[in-house]
Design a protein around this motif. Structure first.
Motif, PDB file in Angstrom:
ATOM      1  N   GLU A   1      16.339  58.064  65.168  1.00  0.00           N
ATOM      2  CA  GLU A   1      16.760  57.747  66.000  1.00  0.00           C
ATOM      3  C   GLU A   1      18.478  56.618  65.392  1.00  0.00           C
ATOM      4  O   GLU A   1      19.190  56.953  66.364  1.00  0.00           O
ATOM      5  N   THR A   2      17.748  55.951  65.054  1.00  0.00           N
ATOM      6  CA  THR A   2      19.674  54.600  64.621  1.00  0.00           C
ATOM      7  C   THR A   2      19.799  55.730  63.820  1.00  0.00           C
ATOM      8  O   THR A   2      21.499  55.432  63.268  1.00  0.00           O
ATOM      9  N   MET A   3      19.462  55.850  62.076  1.00  0.00           N
ATOM     10  CA  MET A   3      20.142  57.089  61.192  1.00  0.00           C
ATOM     11  C   MET A   3      21.023  58.053  61.979  1.00  0.00           C
ATOM     12  O   MET A   3      21.810  58.702  61.376  1.00  0.00           O
TER      13      MET A   3
ATOM     14  N   SER B   1      16.589  55.581  53.922  1.00  0.00           N
ATOM     15  CA  SER B   1      15.637  56.219  54.492  1.00  0.00           C
ATOM     16  C   SER B   1      15.193  57.796  53.621  1.00  0.00           C
ATOM     17  O   SER B   1      15.562  58.548  53.229  1.00  0.00           O
TER      18      SER B   1
ATOM     19  N   ASP C   1      12.975  56.152  61.932  1.00  0.00           N
ATOM     20  CA  ASP C   1      14.518  55.667  61.425  1.00  0.00           C
ATOM     21  C   ASP C   1      15.448  56.842  62.606  1.00  0.00           C
ATOM     22  O   ASP C   1      16.961  56.901  62.025  1.00  0.00           O
TER      23      ASP C   1
ATOM     24  N   MET D   1      24.532  57.615  62.360  1.00  0.00           N
ATOM     25  CA  MET D   1      24.866  57.573  61.834  1.00  0.00           C
ATOM     26  C   MET D   1      25.720  58.126  60.226  1.00  0.00           C
ATOM     27  O   MET D   1      26.718  58.721  59.731  1.00  0.00           O
TER      28      MET D   1
END
Length: 174
Positions: free
Chosen positions: A110-112, A160, A108, A115
């Motif tokens: 890379e995406t989180m 996550s 997670d 954010m």
């Protein structure tokens, strides 16, 4: 003659006092050793119980992530947070700076990771909510528990566990 007799009586009383002091010391020391051993045993049991429930899984993750695979996110500014009123009736505040360790090898990440800065205001709100639940005395005594609570709530927010550690860079109480 009276001075000599008085000196002998004082010497005898001094020797009796010395003997009685020695007896009291030996009897007190052995009892004291037993009491200290008992207190140490109780403290060890309480320490095990306190640390067993607080973040042992988190600590296992933290130790398994290498420094090279760790990315650190620092909340930019120090936060001043009002604490729950203490028994003394005075208002107390906590000034703290919080950082988070993120696992770069987590799927997670890379995406989180992108954010996290966008969600900083929500993270600040979580930190304020968690710390604000404690009195000054509780917060000073339970900093690890506060860090664990913050971590758990931030992990729940993101859904996550790519953030595996929350810690205070600086914390002051007033």
């Amino acid at each position: 003659m009276k001075k000599n007799l008085l000196s002998v009586i004082i010497l005898a009383l001094l020797i009796v006092n010395l003997v009685l002091t020695g007896i009291v010391m030996f009897s007190t020391v052995s009892a004291n050793k037993k009491t200290v051993a008992l207190v140490n045993d109780i403290a060890a049991v309480l320490d095990l119980e306190l640390t067993a429930g607080t973040g042992s899984a988190t600590e296992a993750v933290a130790t398994s992530v290498s420094v090279a695979d760790t990315d650190v996110y620092n909340i930019a500014d120090a936060m001043t947070i009002a604490l729950r009123p203490s028994e003394d009736g005075k208002e107390h505040y906590c000034m703290c700076e919080v950082s988070f360790s993120m696992n770069k090898t987590d799927p997670d990440y890379e995406t989180m990771n992108a954010m996290v800065p966008a969600q900083e205001s929500k993270i600040r709100s979580i930190i304020i909510g968690v710390i604000g639940e404690y009195t000054k005395e509780e917060a000073q005594a339970n900093q690890k528990a506060i860090e664990t609570d913050i971590l758990n709530q931030v992990q729940d927010m993101f859904g996550s566990k790519f953030i595996f550690e929350a810690y205070f860079r600086d914390i002051k109480f007033q």
